[in-house]
Structure formats: C-alpha cells, structure tokens
Design a protein around this motif. Sequence first.
Motif, PDB file in Angstrom:
ATOM      1  N   LEU A  26     -33.180  -9.369  49.975  1.00 28.87           N
ATOM      2  CA  LEU A  26     -31.809  -9.475  50.491  1.00 28.87           C
ATOM      3  C   LEU A  26     -31.330  -8.146  51.064  1.00 28.87           C
ATOM      4  CD1 LEU A  26     -29.994 -11.688  47.817  1.00 28.87           C
ATOM      5  CD2 LEU A  26     -30.858 -12.363  50.061  1.00 28.87           C
ATOM      6  N   GLU A  27     -31.661  -7.048  50.402  1.00 29.66           N
ATOM      7  CA  GLU A  27     -31.297  -5.725  50.919  1.00 29.66           C
ATOM      8  C   GLU A  27     -31.939  -5.470  52.277  1.00 29.66           C
ATOM      9  OE1 GLU A  27     -31.019  -3.757  46.439  1.00 29.66           O
ATOM     10  OE2 GLU A  27     -32.653  -3.247  47.809  1.00 29.66           O
ATOM     11  N   TRP A  28     -33.166  -5.914  52.422  1.00 34.14           N
ATOM     12  CA  TRP A  28     -33.877  -5.759  53.693  1.00 34.14           C
ATOM     13  C   TRP A  28     -33.169  -6.530  54.808  1.00 34.14           C
ATOM     14  CZ3 TRP A  28     -37.121  -9.562  56.220  1.00 34.14           C
ATOM     15  CH2 TRP A  28     -37.843  -9.051  57.286  1.00 34.14           C
ATOM     16  N   LEU A  29     -32.780  -7.770  54.530  1.00 34.86           N
ATOM     17  CA  LEU A  29     -32.107  -8.591  55.534  1.00 34.86           C
ATOM     18  C   LEU A  29     -30.717  -8.048  55.857  1.00 34.86           C
ATOM     19  CD1 LEU A  29     -33.076 -12.180  54.296  1.00 34.86           C
ATOM     20  CD2 LEU A  29     -33.957 -10.980  56.307  1.00 34.86           C
ATOM     21  N   PHE A  30     -29.961  -7.687  54.838  1.00 34.07           N
ATOM     22  CA  PHE A  30     -28.606  -7.215  55.061  1.00 34.07           C
ATOM     23  C   PHE A  30     -28.590  -5.867  55.781  1.00 34.07           C
ATOM     24  CE2 PHE A  30     -25.485  -9.763  52.393  1.00 34.07           C
ATOM     25  CZ  PHE A  30     -26.281 -10.891  52.401  1.00 34.07           C
ATOM     26  N   ALA A  31     -29.621  -5.047  55.555  1.00 37.86           N
ATOM     27  CA  ALA A  31     -29.708  -3.787  56.286  1.00 37.86           C
ATOM     28  C   ALA A  31     -29.914  -4.039  57.778  1.00 37.86           C
ATOM     29  CB  ALA A  31     -30.846  -2.935  55.722  1.00 37.86           C
ATOM     30  N   ILE A  32     -30.713  -5.047  58.112  1.00 37.44           N
ATOM     31  CA  ILE A  32     -30.909  -5.405  59.524  1.00 37.44           C
ATOM     32  C   ILE A  32     -29.588  -5.805  60.152  1.00 37.44           C
ATOM     33  CG2 ILE A  32     -32.018  -7.047  61.075  1.00 37.44           C
ATOM     34  CD1 ILE A  32     -34.366  -7.166  59.172  1.00 37.44           C
ATOM     35  N   VAL A 200     -19.011  -3.643  58.977  1.00 40.74           N
ATOM     36  CA  VAL A 200     -18.362  -3.062  57.796  1.00 40.74           C
ATOM     37  C   VAL A 200     -18.535  -3.977  56.587  1.00 40.74           C
ATOM     38  CG1 VAL A 200     -16.150  -2.347  56.811  1.00 40.74           C
ATOM     39  CG2 VAL A 200     -16.697  -1.782  59.175  1.00 40.74           C
ATOM     40  N   VAL A 201     -18.404  -5.274  56.814  1.00 35.90           N
ATOM     41  CA  VAL A 201     -18.589  -6.236  55.717  1.00 35.90           C
ATOM     42  C   VAL A 201     -20.014  -6.152  55.164  1.00 35.90           C
ATOM     43  CG1 VAL A 201     -18.622  -8.679  55.113  1.00 35.90           C
ATOM     44  CG2 VAL A 201     -16.808  -7.783  56.578  1.00 35.90           C
ATOM     45  N   PHE A 202     -20.982  -6.094  56.061  1.00 36.47           N
ATOM     46  CA  PHE A 202     -22.371  -5.985  55.613  1.00 36.47           C
ATOM     47  C   PHE A 202     -22.624  -4.651  54.915  1.00 36.47           C
ATOM     48  CE2 PHE A 202     -23.490  -9.434  58.660  1.00 36.47           C
ATOM     49  CZ  PHE A 202     -24.153 -10.252  57.762  1.00 36.47           C
ATOM     50  N   GLY A 203     -21.918  -3.614  55.321  1.00 34.29           N
ATOM     51  CA  GLY A 203     -22.069  -2.330  54.641  1.00 34.29           C
ATOM     52  C   GLY A 203     -21.670  -2.406  53.181  1.00 34.29           C
ATOM     53  N   PHE A 204     -20.524  -3.009  52.899  1.00 33.53           N
ATOM     54  CA  PHE A 204     -20.082  -3.124  51.510  1.00 33.53           C
ATOM     55  C   PHE A 204     -20.912  -4.153  50.734  1.00 33.53           C
ATOM     56  CE2 PHE A 204     -16.197  -1.183  53.272  1.00 33.53           C
ATOM     57  CZ  PHE A 204     -16.031  -0.162  52.355  1.00 33.53           C
ATOM     58  N   LEU A 205     -21.409  -5.181  51.422  1.00 35.16           N
ATOM     59  CA  LEU A 205     -22.310  -6.115  50.748  1.00 35.16           C
ATOM     60  C   LEU A 205     -23.609  -5.419  50.353  1.00 35.16           C
ATOM     61  CD1 LEU A 205     -21.896  -9.410  52.826  1.00 35.16           C
ATOM     62  CD2 LEU A 205     -21.092  -8.961  50.507  1.00 35.16           C
ATOM     63  N   ASN A 206     -24.089  -4.529  51.202  1.00 34.80           N
ATOM     64  CA  ASN A 206     -25.273  -3.757  50.851  1.00 34.80           C
ATOM     65  C   ASN A 206     -25.014  -2.871  49.642  1.00 34.80           C
ATOM     66  OD1 ASN A 206     -27.801  -3.886  52.677  1.00 34.80           O
ATOM     67  ND2 ASN A 206     -26.117  -4.016  54.134  1.00 34.80           N
ATOM     68  N   PHE A 207     -23.841  -2.293  49.574  1.00 28.27           N
ATOM     69  CA  PHE A 207     -23.506  -1.489  48.392  1.00 28.27           C
ATOM     70  C   PHE A 207     -23.536  -2.333  47.124  1.00 28.27           C
ATOM     71  CE2 PHE A 207     -19.872  -0.613  45.540  1.00 28.27           C
ATOM     72  CZ  PHE A 207     -20.406   0.484  44.879  1.00 28.27           C
ATOM     73  N   ILE A 208     -22.983  -3.540  47.194  1.00 24.18           N
ATOM     74  CA  ILE A 208     -22.977  -4.422  46.020  1.00 24.18           C
ATOM     75  C   ILE A 208     -24.409  -4.793  45.618  1.00 24.18           C
ATOM     76  CG2 ILE A 208     -22.277  -6.703  45.194  1.00 24.18           C
ATOM     77  CD1 ILE A 208     -19.787  -6.451  46.959  1.00 24.18           C
ATOM     78  N   LEU A 209     -25.254  -5.081  46.605  1.00 20.37           N
ATOM     79  CA  LEU A 209     -26.640  -5.448  46.306  1.00 20.37           C
ATOM     80  C   LEU A 209     -27.397  -4.292  45.656  1.00 20.37           C
ATOM     81  CD1 LEU A 209     -27.729  -7.487  49.468  1.00 20.37           C
ATOM     82  CD2 LEU A 209     -27.456  -8.349  47.145  1.00 20.37           C
TER      83      LEU A 209
END
Length: 288
Positions: A26-32, A200-209
């Motif tokens: 998931l981190e890999w996908l959200f980073a993309i 920005v949303v994906f940035g904070f989701l990555n932080f949560i992950l």
Amino acid sequence: MEAVDQLASAGSFRVVKEPLAFLRVLEWLFAIFAFATCGGYSGGLRLSVDCANKSESDLNIDIDFAYPFRLYQVNFDAPTCEGKHREKLSLIGDFSSSAEFFVTIAVFAFLYSLAATVVYIFFQNKYRENNRGPLIDFIVTVVFSFLWLVGSSAWAKGLSDVKIATDPDEVLLLMSACKQQSNKCLPVRSPVMSSLNTSVVFGFLNFILWAGNIWFVFKETGWHSSGQRHPPDTMEKQSSSYNQGGYNQDSYGPAGGYNQPGSYGQVGEYGQSQSYGQSGPTSFANQI
C-alpha cells in the motif's frame, strides 16, 4: 518463462497477506499517487482586459504554470490600454522547495517500499537471519513516517500559497490597465487544483500508513522478542525464590517437623514396648 517460474517458485508470496508486507504494498502504491499528482501537475488561468479603446483590448490572456511552481519565472504580456504598448509581467512567489521536498520523499518512499517488498518475498530467511535487517527496517520506517508528516504539512502550506498567487483576481491587480476604472478586467478561467489537493491527501495517508507500520516492523526486531521473554524470566525468578522459602523446603521431609524420624520413626514413648506392654504383667506375677 522458465526463469520467471523459478523466481516465482523461490519466493513466498504468502507474506503479502501479512500486515507487514501488505502495508508495504500500500505504501508503494500511495507513494506513486503522491508524486504523480504533484510532480505531474500543469495548469493555467485566463484573463480578459477590455480597454476603453476596443482595439487595444486583449480578451484572452493565458498564463500557464506547472511543477515545481517557480511562479516568478512565469511571464506573460498584458495590454496597458495606452496605445499598442504592452507590459511584461510575471507571477509572484517561489514554492518549489516544499513541492520538490514532497516529491523527493514520495520517490524515495516508493523505491524503499518496492525494495522491502522484494526482500520480504524472496529473501525472508535472510531478513530474519539476524536482527540487523529488522532493525534497519524499523529505523527507516520511523524516519519516513516523520518525513511524510513534515513534507505533507509543508506542501499543504505551499499549496495554499500557490492558490493565492495564481488566483485570477490577485493576478489582475498586477496589471496597470486594471487600475483604471474605464477598463474592464475579468477572470475568464481559474486554474484547476483538484490533483494538487489529492496529492496532499495522499501525503497524509502515506504518513498514516508508515506510522501504523512501525508496530509491525517493531515486532520483527529483537527488542520486541526480548520484551516477550522478560515476563517468563521474572516468573522463574519468583518460582525459585518461592522454592527456597519455607513451604518448599524439606519441611515435610527428613529435616522438617512433621516428618522427622525422631518423633515417630524412632522408638519413642509410644513405640517402646517396655513401658506399657511388659512392665504391668511382670509386676503382677511377682505379687502373686
């Protein structure tokens, strides 16, 4: 195809179902998604300047900008409504630092998540061979969690500044023609910022992950294993101290009070036959 089959058979894809590897995917996908929505952005706005002298008007002034948002380098021409003379203007602001920092974190997080997932699948035994692999994984996960929080917060602030700097009403204030009431200046099209908001949303989701994955990586380290082994050691110490106490000594055995052979095993007052079994009849016979 045979090489691919051999590689697939060598890997253990069941680990992807475990939380540690699943979160890495998931981190890999959200980073993309994070660096694609920010680093691939390009937008623009359109303004209209209607001069009192219609021949000097310009109803389609297009201003385009893109990542990394060095807006001071974005130039455009605008009419002055004073003859054919046009002025050269530029947008205000440089927001490249927060945007590039955010994209850099996303790219490195993408690379590390991909590498970690490969290690989990194909090199699981070497990863758990000693404590070095999990410790490095744990430290990197903590660092990326902090970087995602800082980078996402900085980019959220930078994005709000980009929106202000590219607001058509703000850009119209830069034109000298718009300061004259006889001329009409209007915004025709505003920039679309939906993809930047998504970044920005994906940035904070990555932080949560990444922050949530800290616990699962910590469980792989020796620190967690030693913490689990500590309570049994404590119980063993308590058990040994209890065995050395009064209840588990030989209190009921040879040295204790109830099992001492001197009380019941030796010939005591109740075990001697001379005191009660023989002395009475002998004295009675003598009397006769």
